[in-house]
Enzyme design. Sequence first.
Site, short mmCIF file in Angstrom:
data_model
loop_
_atom_site.label_atom_id
_atom_site.label_comp_id
_atom_site.label_asym_id
_atom_site.label_seq_id
_atom_site.Cartn_x
_atom_site.Cartn_y
_atom_site.Cartn_z
N ASP A 18 -27.66 -5.58 8.37
CA ASP A 18 -28.44 -6.31 7.36
C ASP A 18 -28.67 -7.76 7.77
O ASP A 18 -28.36 -8.69 7.01
CB ASP A 18 -27.75 -6.26 6.01
CG ASP A 18 -27.39 -4.84 5.58
OD1 ASP A 18 -28.13 -3.91 5.96
OD2 ASP A 18 -26.38 -4.66 4.89
N GLU A 45 -35.34 0.82 0.41
CA GLU A 45 -34.41 -0.29 0.24
C GLU A 45 -34.73 -1.41 1.22
O GLU A 45 -35.65 -1.31 2.02
CB GLU A 45 -32.96 0.18 0.41
CG GLU A 45 -32.62 0.68 1.80
CD GLU A 45 -31.18 1.16 1.91
OE1 GLU A 45 -30.52 1.39 0.88
OE2 GLU A 45 -30.70 1.31 3.06
#
Length: 380
Positions: free
Chosen positions: A62, A245
């Site tokens: 991430d 997402e």
Amino acid sequence: MKTAFDITGSKKMTSIPTGIMAIFYLLFCMCFTAGLNGCSDPNTLNESEEKTFVNPIADGADPWVIEKDGYYYYCGSKGNGIYISRSKKLTEHGERITVWQTPDEGWNQSNVWAPELHYFNGRWYIYYAAGEKPGSPFISQRSGVLESTSEDPFGPYEDKGMLYTGDNIKDPASVKWAIDLTPFGWNGKLYAIWSGWEENRDTDRTPQHLYIAAMSDPKTISSNRVKISSPEASWETGGELDLNEGPQILKNQDQVFIIYSTRESWLKEYRLGQLALNDPGADPMQPESWKKSGPVFQGTDQVYGVGHCSFAKSPDGKEDWLLYHTKKSTEPGWDRDIRLQPFGWKPDGSPDFGTPVPAGKPLKVPSGEENLPEESQDHG
């Protein structure tokens, strides 16, 4: 054969065969040419040679980066904390400094995911997801925000609480499961975009969608959410769990794109999709304002599970770079690393990410980075 020097080292005016003279002349020319090219010193880099780096550039997942005042600030989670690092280089993250730890109790005491660092009006804000119970099932994830008390990105930070991500803003208790929230400014208005569930459930085997809501300021959502994307395309479905997402905003002049992750993050099929705003004046809060396409970036037989990206300009502002994570193997799981590569633009103005570059293949460093000194470990 006579020599040019006697055993005492004194010169003698003796003749040298023509063949040996030719060899001496050839060696002289080679040394002279090498000297001109800077090759007489093996540690001297030929100016025509490019400085390169190889992926991966770090362990983790991430990845988030933001540039301000000539520095790149990286933000990530480790355990139950959030760190920031600073560097003048995209390829070097610098020392990771923990700027916030979860409280001992409350809605955000565990499972810190995918923090992002943003700057608004003289303050820094960190958006993150967390839950009240450690480990799986991850059914209590909500989105929160931290605000710096000064212009120092290393804090200190104040916890400004949970952001509202539901369908009835008059009832704060009706907040819904939400992760990967990112702010989005457009046409003088501020919005939040995130990944969420339609309803809270007792299993994390639940489809995820993309939502948008209006913000009155960087720490306040001021409207009910609107769903703008669901995992419905053929390239978004077919695995263990359908999801959208990790939405990230990418702008190109008067165009705006949401680049998001789809398929399962723990599988090699993880990939990137795209939503494009139909018109610069279109209302982002209307689902019909967005056009979906994809996949716009996906794995190969050498690179697995590419996703959850962020974007940056090179130090001189001339190049666009994609920061993303990949799986380390084809086996299911969340063992991942962080990678970096340049991207271009298609004739219609949309991004062209190409294909992921295999690990170990040299890439030219971002433009403007080649002459920067080695990074200091001092974050201040």
